[in-house]
Design an enzyme around this catalytic site. Sequence first.
Site, PDB file in Angstrom:
ATOM      1  N   TYR A 152       8.360  37.732  -2.917  1.00 27.26           N
ATOM      2  CA  TYR A 152       8.448  39.189  -2.795  1.00 27.26           C
ATOM      3  C   TYR A 152       9.872  39.644  -2.494  1.00 27.26           C
ATOM      4  O   TYR A 152      10.249  40.773  -2.755  1.00 27.26           O
ATOM      5  CB  TYR A 152       7.550  39.588  -1.636  1.00 27.26           C
ATOM      6  CG  TYR A 152       7.157  41.041  -1.558  1.00 27.26           C
ATOM      7  CD1 TYR A 152       6.094  41.511  -2.323  1.00 27.26           C
ATOM      8  CD2 TYR A 152       7.797  41.917  -0.703  1.00 27.26           C
ATOM      9  CE1 TYR A 152       5.696  42.821  -2.222  1.00 27.26           C
ATOM     10  CE2 TYR A 152       7.398  43.229  -0.605  1.00 27.26           C
ATOM     11  CZ  TYR A 152       6.348  43.674  -1.357  1.00 27.26           C
ATOM     12  OH  TYR A 152       5.948  44.968  -1.254  1.00 27.26           O
ATOM     13  N   LYS A 219       0.472  26.355   0.689  1.00 24.30           N
ATOM     14  CA  LYS A 219       0.553  25.327  -0.364  1.00 24.30           C
ATOM     15  C   LYS A 219       1.575  24.282   0.098  1.00 24.30           C
ATOM     16  O   LYS A 219       2.474  23.873  -0.637  1.00 24.30           O
ATOM     17  CB  LYS A 219       0.956  26.020  -1.673  1.00 24.30           C
ATOM     18  CG  LYS A 219       0.806  25.197  -2.905  1.00 24.30           C
ATOM     19  CD  LYS A 219      -0.630  24.948  -3.309  1.00 24.30           C
ATOM     20  CE  LYS A 219      -0.652  23.935  -4.445  1.00 24.30           C
ATOM     21  NZ  LYS A 219      -1.898  23.192  -4.569  1.00 24.30           N
ATOM     22  N   ASP A 273      -5.408  26.368  -2.948  1.00 30.27           N
ATOM     23  CA  ASP A 273      -6.413  26.174  -4.005  1.00 30.27           C
ATOM     24  C   ASP A 273      -7.776  25.821  -3.409  1.00 30.27           C
ATOM     25  O   ASP A 273      -8.822  26.285  -3.875  1.00 30.27           O
ATOM     26  CB  ASP A 273      -5.961  25.120  -5.023  1.00 30.27           C
ATOM     27  CG  ASP A 273      -5.209  23.954  -4.398  1.00 30.27           C
ATOM     28  OD1 ASP A 273      -4.512  24.176  -3.403  1.00 30.27           O
ATOM     29  OD2 ASP A 273      -5.332  22.832  -4.897  1.00 30.27           O
ATOM     30  N   ASP A 297      -1.331  37.892  -2.247  1.00 34.44           N
ATOM     31  CA  ASP A 297      -1.545  38.749  -3.399  1.00 34.44           C
ATOM     32  C   ASP A 297      -2.797  38.294  -4.153  1.00 34.44           C
ATOM     33  O   ASP A 297      -3.704  39.072  -4.452  1.00 34.44           O
ATOM     34  CB  ASP A 297      -0.296  38.616  -4.298  1.00 34.44           C
ATOM     35  CG  ASP A 297      -0.204  39.708  -5.331  1.00 34.44           C
ATOM     36  OD1 ASP A 297      -0.990  40.660  -5.251  1.00 34.44           O
ATOM     37  OD2 ASP A 297       0.658  39.595  -6.222  1.00 34.44           O
TER      38      ASP A 297
END
Length: 407
Positions: A152, A219, A273, A297
């Site tokens: 961002y 992640k 995930d 997001d």
Amino acid sequence: MSQPEKITKNSDGELVVPDHAIIPFIEGDGIGPDIWRATQAVIDGAVKTAFNGERKIHWRELSVGEKGYKKDGQWLSDEALADIREHMVAIKGPLTTPVGEGIRSLNVSIRQKLDLFACIRPVKYIESVPSPMKNPRDINMVVFRENTEDVYAGIEWAAGSEEAERVCTFLRDTMGADLPENPGIGIKPISAKNTKRLVAKAIEYAIENDYSSVTLMHKGNIMKFTEGAFRNWGYEVALEQYRDRIITEDELWDTYGGKQPAGRIVIKDRIADMLFQQTLLRPEEFGVIATPNLNGDYISDALAAQVGGLGMAPGANVSNDCAVFEATHGTAPKYAGLDKVNPSSLILSGALMLDHIGWKDAGNLIRTSLQATVQAGKVTYDLARQIEGAKEVTCSAFGQAIVARMG
Ligand code: NAP
């Protein structure tokens, strides 16, 4: 009658809200005026009913977006930003992104200029709204998405540009990086300071609103020093600042045999995930989710889809100084002025705003009345086309139907 007054803060940083509070609003562009009219009527009705007419919001309009541009040639003036800062709480409809005006997005500008570092998106099922889930009632999550860094931050250079070439040369020659020929380059900064203030906000929200867990979504198995660091700093702030209110998931099993002690929130982490899978398969295991920008997001919109889509999803962007509540969808220009679209996203953001200022009875009244209206099958076109036997009503009629159920 009491005079309208500003919301202030006391020396402990807590909001002090007068019975006659001034709150700025931006009606927004496109469908903004339609959904704002319906929302204002619902908020006013709820406050009046919940507090027997003893409390009232005195609305103060800020001209931002097309309205600001028409009025004095400014899409987003410094005065409007200062006004939000001064009043500490504001609500806004969607804003158009001016094309070719050198502004990437007015929403992004508002967030950056006011340093609204947390994007808060509650996701809870409303009875009768069509959902793709088998058990949508199990969904009650709140996403805290970091708003100021990660991708961002927008640090990137186009393939073939001189800047990208210079960065590539540095990475290859000085850092020994193996890069493909002529790549576009993006940089992903994640810092301890910004991670910790976000996770602290998420934990405080979980404490105040009785959620049993805060999940750090990351992640970090692949991006160890950005996403992995987010996870580590998240645990750090939890242990440093909230030791007597939290336990880690390891402690839950090692010390408490899997039985969560009363009054303690479990801090856990999940790889992004995996969390997408688990929120579909076992949504009841998750409450508050804190995450860097890009993950946030994706997961915010994915969870909103599980309970009926963005038209029903409320949102807020907050700092430690002020909070701006907003519809999560855009300006849907083709429906502008038709009194047609669903105002629920902004109405539910209004309910969130009332919770935030401590007027929870009014916030709850909005949620129960909106739910009863949808259950009675009185809905706008977007839901009417999905609910068998529902009666399509206009945006304003939907708002009026909600107010009518408050008595
Ligand atoms: P959009 O305005 O969200 O609209 C896309 C579609 O979503 C609409 O055509 C409509 O679908 C549905 N929709 C949106 N709001 C709805 C509502 N309240 N009730 C029922 N259906 C609704 O997205 P966009 O067309 O990509 O963006 C238009 C403008 O909005 C752009 O200038 C963009 O930059 C801006 N934007 C602003 C914000 C913000 O202010 N926070 C956020 C996103 C986009 P159907 O046609 O299928 O009925």
